[in-house]
Motif scaffolding. Structure first.
Motif, PDB file in Angstrom:
ATOM      1  N   GLU A 657      13.627 -34.596   4.109  1.00 37.08           N
ATOM      2  CA  GLU A 657      13.757 -35.106   2.736  1.00 37.08           C
ATOM      3  C   GLU A 657      15.050 -35.769   2.990  1.00 37.08           C
ATOM      4  OE1 GLU A 657      15.451 -32.419  -0.040  1.00 37.08           O
ATOM      5  OE2 GLU A 657      14.385 -31.027   1.364  1.00 37.08           O
ATOM      6  N   ILE A 658      15.256 -36.811   2.204  1.00 30.52           N
ATOM      7  CA  ILE A 658      16.674 -37.452   2.167  1.00 30.52           C
ATOM      8  C   ILE A 658      16.757 -37.570   0.516  1.00 30.52           C
ATOM      9  CG2 ILE A 658      15.150 -39.777   1.817  1.00 30.52           C
ATOM     10  CD1 ILE A 658      17.359 -41.268   3.613  1.00 30.52           C
ATOM     11  N   ILE A 704      25.003 -39.951   1.073  1.00 31.57           N
ATOM     12  CA  ILE A 704      23.601 -39.777   1.591  1.00 31.57           C
ATOM     13  C   ILE A 704      23.430 -38.733   2.429  1.00 31.57           C
ATOM     14  CG2 ILE A 704      21.867 -40.794   2.685  1.00 31.57           C
ATOM     15  CD1 ILE A 704      22.910 -43.680   2.049  1.00 31.57           C
ATOM     16  N   ARG A 705      22.161 -37.908   2.195  1.00 33.41           N
ATOM     17  CA  ARG A 705      21.979 -36.825   2.921  1.00 33.41           C
ATOM     18  C   ARG A 705      20.790 -36.416   3.321  1.00 33.41           C
ATOM     19  NH1 ARG A 705      23.891 -30.741   2.271  1.00 33.41           N
ATOM     20  NH2 ARG A 705      22.195 -29.638   2.927  1.00 33.41           N
ATOM     21  N   VAL A 706      20.718 -36.187   4.622  1.00 34.80           N
ATOM     22  CA  VAL A 706      19.334 -35.905   5.138  1.00 34.80           C
ATOM     23  C   VAL A 706      19.022 -34.511   5.782  1.00 34.80           C
ATOM     24  CG1 VAL A 706      17.789 -36.918   7.493  1.00 34.80           C
ATOM     25  CG2 VAL A 706      19.428 -38.530   6.141  1.00 34.80           C
ATOM     26  N   TYR A 720      21.124 -30.719   8.856  1.00 31.70           N
ATOM     27  CA  TYR A 720      21.365 -31.572   7.680  1.00 31.70           C
ATOM     28  C   TYR A 720      22.432 -32.557   8.068  1.00 31.70           C
ATOM     29  CZ  TYR A 720      25.558 -29.112   6.179  1.00 31.70           C
ATOM     30  OH  TYR A 720      26.839 -28.458   6.037  1.00 31.70           O
TER      31      TYR A 720
END
Length: 762
Positions: A657-658, A704-706, A720
């Motif tokens: 998910e992003i 922004i996070r992954v 993450y």
């Protein structure tokens, strides 16, 4: 530091993407369904996994267990006769550990059962918190972009909440100082849940609560009822999950800043459990060879243990604490010695025992006995000479009891009291010096122990009328022994009316009092004449659910402040602007003359995770002004006017998910530098005649996070990457006088900052 961070993040990402096992493990969900008011187990409650065709019911202990699930995120529907149907979203299942949840159901009044139970929605909040309230799941907090699993930093994205600087996680709620926030952890009052916290306030730079402990968190930004007292602005109610009652397991957490471990298992097989974590930073080890100073060194622990004495008596042990150390050095690069050196060390601990007594089917009594302690030692030298020293130990011993009595499905009585013994042990030295406004601070030598008592009973009654109108009325009495004016009475009332099944009109009004922190009262005798700070609050708005997974709220709020502490030496300075700094407050003569007003409107939209998409959007416009001792009304230091926050996330697969967060805030008021005086004394001195007269540029930031999850060698792993301020915007935090360069300079908020980590379940 950036180079080291990028290398570590690259390694983490390579591990995440390349070392994936081919096995297909199955996961499970373990939970309990209880009555929200009486905490009784609900037998025969139906638990359904939406869109999966999986249904089970709770046993005689209110427990349920679902196994054979593919690792991914699920949404649950929980229903029972005579109760309002509730949904539990973002239930993350891995292939290693059982996911543990606690679900509380609200009893439905006979008249409203048809109205509310048939109106499905994925949102929930406690009955008594009618206005300005949102609940967040552990998964929503964990994956929040830019928060790096810090509870306070996720709360900052909710409507009405801002912060003063990127480097701290203070909660500034509808213009209120970080001094004004109330925190409950599993029924135990905890003044501060952060490392390096400001004495007397609730914020700091780094949170101590482990997000993997959380079941859910409920946050109210105003209009809260009489059972929550001695704070003016907000209530945060933190609920931990239970540990595993059947098997021993654990989790290792490795990130850029530090590493930790969580252990859990049964105390009584199938009945009682423990949950324990410890975490240690290692940035000081990584950066020791770089020559950098001001690197934080900290460690913390979290604990929850439950023990079932009998079916009607349960004991819970809660513990939370941390150890902090940091050193700041400012030096002349061309000529030693150091100009300024600041050393900070300290520890904090909070804990207690909670007794839950299920007296009958309609009666519940919860009693807690707890303590919290905060020790700090701060010393400052300038050109080798001591200028400031504060050795302090703050203690509180708290007895709290809360009774819930249901008379009928439409009538609920709640009553209780809090009794506190407070002790402040301070040894303070401050050399005579010029303060930041050019006033001469006299030398201060203080060494004493101050003690005080607080006592606060309350009562509140909830009533449903005609199936659509919810009313709550309450009264609170607060006594504080240290002040001359010791007693206050606080009436409060709120109402919610269902215009339609999915459209509700809410309103709340109340009087709120808060005693000044004991530290503000002890350094000078005249400070004992301070009063309990006061607000009159009014909140109204609408709550609309166009579809089950979307909530829209619009609220107007107004807070009238009075009797706030104000500096005598600098009449323009109100303490309503304080609490978001590291320095010690209250070491000067104070008078209770500052008044103020905060008013604004907030628009909030939240979409729960369904069909892979989730997010929230909030915009607020507000005006916060205070009148100080000099009689002039000025903007508060927390008067941002326009605040916009947007979060959007997408689960591209079950494992990947992003998400992104964008925040905009209007320019914060500040006092400009007096360049002539600063140059003359070679220190930062602000123009006292222009207090909060100008504003910084607008603030904006994109994070922004992954997240990526996978199974390897029989372990469940979650990794993450969190990229903060990816646009590298230069947001100004503070204007200062640079002593080395002897010119005006700026301190900036965080520039581009990568972070990341990996969690391994075993």
């Amino acid at each position: 530091m950036k180079g080291i961070s990028v290398v570590l993040l690259t390694i983490l990402f390579e591990i995440s993407t390349n070392l994936i096992a081919n096995e297909n493990p199955k996961g499970s969900i373990t939970g309990q369904v209880i009555d929200r008011d009486t905490k009784q187990e609900i037998v025969g409650a139906m638990v359904e996994i939406l869109n999966e065709g999986v249904v089970t019911v709770t046993d005689i202990h209110g427990d349920f267990f679902i196994e054979g699930l593919n690792p991914k995120t699920y949404n649950l529907k929980i229903s029972a006769p005579y109760y309002v149907t509730t949904y539990k979203t973002d239930v993350l299942v891995t292939g290693k550990q059982s996911t543990k949840i606690i679900v509380e159901l609200k009893i439905a009044s006979y008249e409203t059962e048809e109205i509310i139970v048939s109106s499905e929605r994925y949102f929930d909040k406690p009955n008594e918190l009618v206005t300005s309230t949102n609940s967040l799941s552990a998964e929503e907090i964990r994956r929040a972009p830019g928060a790096v699993e810090d509870l306070n930093r996720m709360i900052q994205t909710l409507p009405g909440v801002t912060t003063a600087t990127d480097s701290r996680n203070d909660l500034i709620v509808r213009g209120g100082s970080p001094v004004e926030n109330f925190i409950l952890v599993e029924g135990i009052e905890v003044p501060n849940i952060n490392h390096f916290g400001t004495q007397g306030a609730s914020g700091g730079p780094i949170g101590m609560i482990n997000v993997d402990f959380l079941n859910d968190v409920t946050f109210s930004a105003g209009g809260f009822p009489a059972k929550y007292g001695d704070k003016l602005s907000s209530v945060m109610d933190v609920q931990y999950r239970n540990g595993d009652r059947n098997n021993f397991n654990g989790k290792v957490d490795i990130g850029i800043a530090g590493a930790g471990i969580i252990l859990e298992g049964p105390l009584q097989k199938g009945k009682s459990s423990y949950l324990f974590s410890v975490r240690k930073s290692y940035l000081d080890l990584i950066l020791s060879s770089t020559g950098l100073t001001a690197v934080p060194n900290y460690s913390n622990f979290n604990l929850k243990a439950t023990y079932e004495l009998s079916e009607n008596h349960i004991l819970t042990l809660i513990g939370l604490g941390g150890i902090d150390k940091i050193n700041f050095k400012g030096f002349d690069e061309e000529a030693d010695p150091f100009i300024t050196s600041i050393d900070f060390s300290g520890w904090s601990a909070a804990g207690g025992i909670v007794h839950k007594w299920l007296i009958g089917n309609k009666t519940f009594l919860q009693t807690s006995l707890s303590t919290n302690m905060y020790q700090r030692e701060v010393s400052e030298d300038s050109i080798g000479k001591p200028t400031f020293n504060n050795e302090s130990l703050d203690k509180e011993f708290v007895l709290r009891t809360d009774l819930s009595q249901i008379f009928s499905p439409t009538d609920l009585l709640e009553a209780g009291f809090t009794a506190k013994f407070i002790q402040n042990n301070n040894t303070i030295f401050r050399a005579q010096a010029l303060d930041i406004y050019g006033s001469i601070l006299p030398e201060l030598n203080y060494d004493a122990v101050a003690e005080a008592y607080k006592f606060a009973p309350y009562v509140q009654y909830s009533k449903n009328l005609f199936g659509r109108l919810d009313l709550i009325v309450g009264l609170r009495y607060d006594y504080f022994s240290y002040l001359s004016d010791k007693s206050t009475i606080s009436p409060r009332a709120s109402a919610g009316f269902y215009l339609l099944d999915n459209l509700k009109l809410n309103a709340a009004y109340g009087i709120y009092y808060q005693a000044p922190p004991l530290l503000w009262l002890v350094a000078y005798d005249q400070n004992k004449e301070l009063k309990q700070m006061k607000t009159n609050q009014f909140v109204t708005g609408i709550e609309y659910y166009p579809v089950p997974d979307v909530k829209i709220t619009v609220e107007y709020f107004e807070k009238q402040y009075s009797d706030y502490a104000n500096s005598v030496l600098n009449p323009q300075v109100t303490y309503a602007n304080a609490g978001a700094e590291y320095y010690t407050l209250g070491l000067e003569p104070l008078v209770p003359v500052s008044d103020g007003q905060a008013r604004g409107i907030e628009f909030f939209v939240q979409k729960k995770l369904t069909n892979g998409l989730y997010g929230m959007f909030n915009y607020s416009f507000s005006k916060i002004n205070f009148t100080s001792l000099d009689g002039i009304e000025r903007p508060s230091s927390f008067d941002y006017r326009n605040v916009l926050t947007a979060i959007l996330g997408y689960k591209m697969t079950n494992n990947f998910e992003i998400s992104a967060k964008y925040r905009f805030m209007g320019g914060r008021p500040y006092t400009p530098l007096d360049e002539v005086a600063s140059a003359q004394f070679n220190q930062t001195i602000y123009d006292f005649t222009r207090y909060n007269a100008v504003r910084y540029d607008n603030y904006q930031r994109l994070d922004i996070r992954v997240d990526y999850r996978f199974e390897m060698f029989g372990w469940a792993l979650t990794s993450y990457l969190d990229f903060q301020n990816v646009l590298n915007v230069k947001n100004i935090e503070q204007i200062i006088w640079n002593q080395k360069k002897q010119k005006v300079d700026y301190i900036y908020q965080w520039k581009f900052l990568p972070a990341g980590g990996i969690k391994i379940e075993f």
